[in-house]
Design an enzyme around this catalytic site. Sequence first.
Site, PDB file in Angstrom:
ATOM      1  N   CYS A  16     -41.565 -24.268 -62.848  1.00 26.15           N
ATOM      2  CA  CYS A  16     -42.102 -24.659 -64.154  1.00 26.15           C
ATOM      3  C   CYS A  16     -43.458 -23.968 -64.305  1.00 26.15           C
ATOM      4  O   CYS A  16     -44.427 -24.346 -63.652  1.00 26.15           O
ATOM      5  CB  CYS A  16     -42.232 -26.181 -64.164  1.00 26.15           C
ATOM      6  N   CYS A  61     -53.076 -10.036 -61.754  1.00 26.29           N
ATOM      7  CA  CYS A  61     -52.982  -8.861 -60.871  1.00 26.29           C
ATOM      8  C   CYS A  61     -51.771  -7.978 -61.156  1.00 26.29           C
ATOM      9  O   CYS A  61     -51.544  -7.013 -60.440  1.00 26.29           O
ATOM     10  CB  CYS A  61     -52.974  -9.308 -59.409  1.00 26.29           C
ATOM     11  N   CYS A  80     -49.436 -17.216 -57.411  1.00 26.74           N
ATOM     12  CA  CYS A  80     -49.180 -15.810 -57.137  1.00 26.74           C
ATOM     13  C   CYS A  80     -49.590 -15.545 -55.689  1.00 26.74           C
ATOM     14  O   CYS A  80     -50.713 -15.863 -55.302  1.00 26.74           O
ATOM     15  CB  CYS A  80     -49.996 -14.953 -58.097  1.00 26.74           C
TER      16      CYS A  80
HETATM   17 ZN   LIG Z   1     -51.515 -12.402 -59.224  1.00 27.92          ZN
END
Ligand SMILES: [Zn+2]
Length: 150
Positions: free
Chosen positions: A137, A68, A114
Amino acid sequence: MLTWKDVINFSVNGNPTPDRRVEKTEDEWKAQLTPEQFRITRQKGTERAHSGALCSIYDEGKYNCVCCTTALFDSTIKFSSGTGWPSFTQPIKENAIKYQRDTSYGMVRVEVMCNTCDAHLGHIFPDGPEPSGLRYCINSESMILDKEMA
Ligand SMILES: [Zn+2]
């Protein structure tokens, strides 16, 4: 600055609200991403250690979500962990990342995603460098390095 206590709090009590949300169907993600990017970000895969293109790169820039394009990390918070995956000590912004308890493979870990599109990025551990003590990580395949620092 976020610490391990904040990370656990987010994973137990809920994550900060993102600036925006991006939601697509599995077919739409499949059409947009390479097979390896899709496997890692949408199916919670992991790339082989030391295989990622961004692992040993320390150029200045922002690391954006491959799905995104939201900025997740930047080069000032990247460090060499020796693990074979890109490693960071903080998110670029508190609400860029989402944390979720992960009990797969018989381990209790905290998954990092995310916060805008729920792409799987990697895991976070409390053994990073001071002062935050955090080690994000992250799979190289889940990010794009944007060398223009806005
Ligand atoms: Zn994203």
